[in-house]
Motif scaffolding. Sequence first.
Motif, PDB file in Angstrom:
ATOM      1  N   ARG A  87      24.100   0.251   0.006  1.00 16.02           N
ATOM      2  CA  ARG A  87      22.626   0.200   0.159  1.00 16.02           C
ATOM      3  C   ARG A  87      22.113   0.622   1.515  1.00 16.02           C
ATOM      4  N   LYS A  88      22.676   0.018   2.594  1.00 14.01           N
ATOM      5  CA  LYS A  88      22.270   0.392   3.959  1.00 14.01           C
ATOM      6  C   LYS A  88      20.761   0.339   4.167  1.00 14.01           C
ATOM      7  N   LEU A  89      20.130  -0.723   3.706  1.00 12.95           N
ATOM      8  CA  LEU A  89      18.710  -0.910   4.022  1.00 12.95           C
ATOM      9  C   LEU A  89      18.586  -1.306   5.483  1.00 12.95           C
ATOM     10  N   PHE A  90      17.361  -1.160   6.032  1.00 15.19           N
ATOM     11  CA  PHE A  90      17.123  -1.666   7.380  1.00 15.19           C
ATOM     12  C   PHE A  90      16.828  -3.160   7.240  1.00 15.19           C
ATOM     13  N   PRO A  91      17.779  -4.025   7.642  1.00 16.95           N
ATOM     14  CA  PRO A  91      17.718  -5.432   7.235  1.00 16.95           C
ATOM     15  C   PRO A  91      16.501  -6.195   7.763  1.00 16.95           C
ATOM     16  N   GLU A  92      16.039  -5.852   8.969  1.00 11.80           N
ATOM     17  CA  GLU A  92      14.936  -6.607   9.561  1.00 11.80           C
ATOM     18  C   GLU A  92      13.574  -6.039   9.175  1.00 11.80           C
ATOM     19  N   LEU A  93      13.567  -4.926   8.462  1.00 11.89           N
ATOM     20  CA  LEU A  93      12.299  -4.366   8.004  1.00 11.89           C
ATOM     21  C   LEU A  93      11.982  -4.923   6.615  1.00 11.89           C
ATOM     22  N   THR A  94      10.696  -5.036   6.299  1.00 11.56           N
ATOM     23  CA  THR A  94      10.336  -5.483   4.954  1.00 11.56           C
ATOM     24  C   THR A  94      10.622  -4.361   3.966  1.00 11.56           C
ATOM     25  N   VAL A  95      10.569  -4.717   2.689  1.00 11.78           N
ATOM     26  CA  VAL A  95      10.781  -3.728   1.635  1.00 11.78           C
ATOM     27  C   VAL A  95       9.795  -2.574   1.808  1.00 11.78           C
ATOM     28  N   GLU A  96       8.525  -2.938   2.026  1.00 15.21           N
ATOM     29  CA  GLU A  96       7.509  -1.901   2.166  1.00 15.21           C
ATOM     30  C   GLU A  96       7.787  -1.011   3.377  1.00 15.21           C
ATOM     31  N   GLU A  97       8.211  -1.640   4.485  1.00 13.25           N
ATOM     32  CA  GLU A  97       8.507  -0.854   5.692  1.00 13.25           C
ATOM     33  C   GLU A  97       9.714   0.062   5.469  1.00 13.25           C
ATOM     34  N   ASN A  98      10.724  -0.430   4.734  1.00 12.95           N
ATOM     35  CA  ASN A  98      11.862   0.421   4.400  1.00 12.95           C
ATOM     36  C   ASN A  98      11.397   1.666   3.664  1.00 12.95           C
ATOM     37  N   LEU A  99      10.449   1.468   2.730  1.00  9.15           N
ATOM     38  CA  LEU A  99       9.942   2.608   1.965  1.00  9.15           C
ATOM     39  C   LEU A  99       9.110   3.527   2.852  1.00  9.15           C
ATOM     40  N   LEU A 100       8.277   2.919   3.699  1.00 15.79           N
ATOM     41  CA  LEU A 100       7.363   3.724   4.522  1.00 15.79           C
ATOM     42  C   LEU A 100       8.113   4.548   5.570  1.00 15.79           C
ATOM     43  N   VAL A 101       9.214   3.995   6.106  1.00 14.78           N
ATOM     44  CA  VAL A 101      10.008   4.764   7.071  1.00 14.78           C
ATOM     45  C   VAL A 101      10.472   6.066   6.439  1.00 14.78           C
ATOM     46  N   ALA A 102      10.937   5.950   5.181  1.00 10.58           N
ATOM     47  CA  ALA A 102      11.422   7.146   4.492  1.00 10.58           C
ATOM     48  C   ALA A 102      10.266   8.069   4.128  1.00 10.58           C
ATOM     49  N   GLY A 103       9.090   7.483   3.862  1.00 13.66           N
ATOM     50  CA  GLY A 103       7.951   8.306   3.468  1.00 13.66           C
ATOM     51  C   GLY A 103       7.264   8.972   4.640  1.00 13.66           C
ATOM     52  N   GLY A 104       7.555   8.472   5.849  1.00 12.26           N
ATOM     53  CA  GLY A 104       6.844   8.938   7.035  1.00 12.26           C
ATOM     54  C   GLY A 104       6.994  10.420   7.311  1.00 12.26           C
ATOM     55  N   ARG A 105       8.157  10.960   6.997  1.00 11.35           N
ATOM     56  CA  ARG A 105       8.389  12.381   7.252  1.00 11.35           C
ATOM     57  C   ARG A 105       8.739  13.100   5.965  1.00 11.35           C
ATOM     58  N   ALA A 106       8.201  12.611   4.856  1.00  9.42           N
ATOM     59  CA  ALA A 106       8.577  13.129   3.549  1.00  9.42           C
ATOM     60  C   ALA A 106       8.014  14.522   3.314  1.00  9.42           C
ATOM     61  N   ARG A 107       8.738  15.264   2.447  1.00 10.46           N
ATOM     62  CA  ARG A 107       8.165  16.501   1.924  1.00 10.46           C
ATOM     63  C   ARG A 107       6.979  16.118   1.057  1.00 10.46           C
ATOM     64  N   PRO A 108       6.020  17.024   0.910  1.00  8.40           N
ATOM     65  CA  PRO A 108       4.936  16.710  -0.022  1.00  8.40           C
ATOM     66  C   PRO A 108       5.494  16.622  -1.437  1.00  8.40           C
ATOM     67  N   GLY A 109       4.993  15.699  -2.221  1.00  8.62           N
ATOM     68  CA  GLY A 109       5.518  15.548  -3.566  1.00  8.62           C
ATOM     69  C   GLY A 109       4.892  14.363  -4.264  1.00  8.62           C
ATOM     70  N   PRO A 110       5.359  14.077  -5.464  1.00  9.23           N
ATOM     71  CA  PRO A 110       4.717  13.039  -6.275  1.00  9.23           C
ATOM     72  C   PRO A 110       4.998  11.609  -5.798  1.00  9.23           C
ATOM     73  N   TRP A 111       6.082  11.412  -5.023  1.00 11.00           N
ATOM     74  CA  TRP A 111       6.475  10.040  -4.720  1.00 11.00           C
ATOM     75  C   TRP A 111       5.758   9.503  -3.493  1.00 11.00           C
ATOM     76  N   THR A 112       4.729   8.736  -3.722  1.00 12.03           N
ATOM     77  CA  THR A 112       4.045   8.002  -2.663  1.00 12.03           C
ATOM     78  C   THR A 112       4.447   6.544  -2.805  1.00 12.03           C
ATOM     79  N   LEU A 113       3.979   5.704  -1.869  1.00 12.14           N
ATOM     80  CA  LEU A 113       4.315   4.278  -1.940  1.00 12.14           C
ATOM     81  C   LEU A 113       3.866   3.700  -3.281  1.00 12.14           C
ATOM     82  N   ASP A 114       2.661   4.024  -3.706  1.00 15.03           N
ATOM     83  CA  ASP A 114       2.144   3.484  -4.964  1.00 15.03           C
ATOM     84  C   ASP A 114       2.952   3.977  -6.155  1.00 15.03           C
ATOM     85  N   ALA A 115       3.308   5.270  -6.120  1.00 16.78           N
ATOM     86  CA  ALA A 115       4.064   5.836  -7.234  1.00 16.78           C
ATOM     87  C   ALA A 115       5.432   5.177  -7.348  1.00 16.78           C
TER      88      ALA A 115
END
Lengths: 239, 296
Positions: A87-115
């Motif tokens: 898994r290698k999640l960032f343990p001290e970050l919340t679930v949402e923050e784990n997702l947002l870190v990955a989304g921060g430099r994402a390619r444009p596409g359908p997967w947003t936080l809400d999606a």
Amino acid sequence: MTLLTVDSLVARHGLLPAVREVSVSVADGEVLALVGANGAGKSTLLRTIAGAHPASGGRVVLDGEDITGLPAHQRVARGLALVPEGRKLFPELTVEENLLVAGGRARPGPWTLDAVLGAFPMLQPLRRRRAATLSGGEQQATAIARALMTNPRLLLVDEVSLGLSPHAVETVYGCLRALIRDGATVVLVEQDLARALTVAGRVVCLLEGRVVLRAETSGVTREQVTEAYFGLSRSGGAG
Amino acid sequence: MSVVNAIVQGILLGGLYALFACGLSLMFGVMRIINLAHGDIAVLGAFGVWVVTTQLGISPLVALLIALPVMLALGYGLQVTLLARSLKAGELTPLLTTFGLAIVIQNALLQIFSPDVRSLGAATGRLSIGSWRIADRLAVPYLGILVLVLAVAVLGGLQLMLARTRFGREMRATAQDPDTAGLVGVPAPAVYAQATAIAVGTATLAGVFLGIHASFAPSSGPTQLIFAFEAVVIGGLGSLWGTLVGGIVLGIAQTLGALIDPQYSILAGHIVFLVVLASPRGQLLWRRRAAGSVAA
């Protein structure tokens, strides 16, 4: 259309070669299962494709571009995402923050936080929880969701069922099947042969760092894969 | 009243120590680098501002606006060239590298500026000597308040940045697992370089206010490093507000020590530091350190 081409790839752990001249290609929209015993080089192969492990030889080509020398974060920008073993999640970050870190430099596409939260409804109530406090299944779902946040063209998934309860494995595979139905391109490392053969369209079996079998899952029996898996046919004659 | 005065002065001095400490804390938190050149970098910044001030005949606070971007760039470059390489060679190499860097900076400053003691106080004017007179033996210096407010603003700003912004999230993620950060698209080398730039920037702020508040010489760095280190340990690693508290506790310890006898000032600070280190809190510090190295 071929999305990923791995050409005579070599990767070592120190002096020990873990991946020996492996060539594999993955077409757009295809699901490929990589199977093999412990230490066959499956994880190292995935990590080398993702740029988390250096290649000692050969090439990795994504959509016609040679990415062998690129660091991992630049491969993410080109559409590769790895769900790492453990898994290698960032343990001290919340679930949402784990997702947002990955989304921060994402390619444009359908997967947003809400999606992503829509596709993984089980994560919705866990958004504010620290990743370290989640159960194994919840962590695995978060890890897949995090990889999706980068809007990958090719998703590399390493041992999603490892260390999970049977129920959690079902949940995680439910998520993966939904992705695959929507046309995702996936390379899957899986110890559970039966499961790998039901999810994937094609299977590649590794033994001691080499490809010993490649076949359509529809045209191969479990016994044939098992033989390749343990190297039974090789010890019988070919050497 | 003199005790109250000592505590007030200690709190204000603590602001300066917290300003020194936050860069040290940030670099340790993000990259696990203990930057032994931190104090010397602060003094380098002070000399930079001194040069600008004397050459252009402007206030050190204006000169700071010119020197700060240069120091930020220097910090970025330092990480990209020197520290990134030494990080690859294991945990102890950055310690040796920054130790060497400290010696290089000290000797370069000695060569260029001579061992003379300088101050930015005179060029700053009224701000450096003025104070509000509260009571008979209690006065609050303008400069002390300015430094404390600045320290709270810098530490609070950093805390807010780490908690709320994309850049802060990337920094925390990289601190926890740089390899995985790369796998989700975060370039760890760039994050490291930005963290070092911020650390060098805050060190420069601290060095300049040390120079306005008191004096500095090429050899001033190590003493400031020790104070910063003590503030970080007293306040607890990994917490920026803790660093502020640590700086203030150290400052109060020093001013109260000085009240007993001026020669006990620094010693009192060391004693508080050692007591914290020997207390259960200090034990916690070592345990966490051990746990961290197992995880890595």
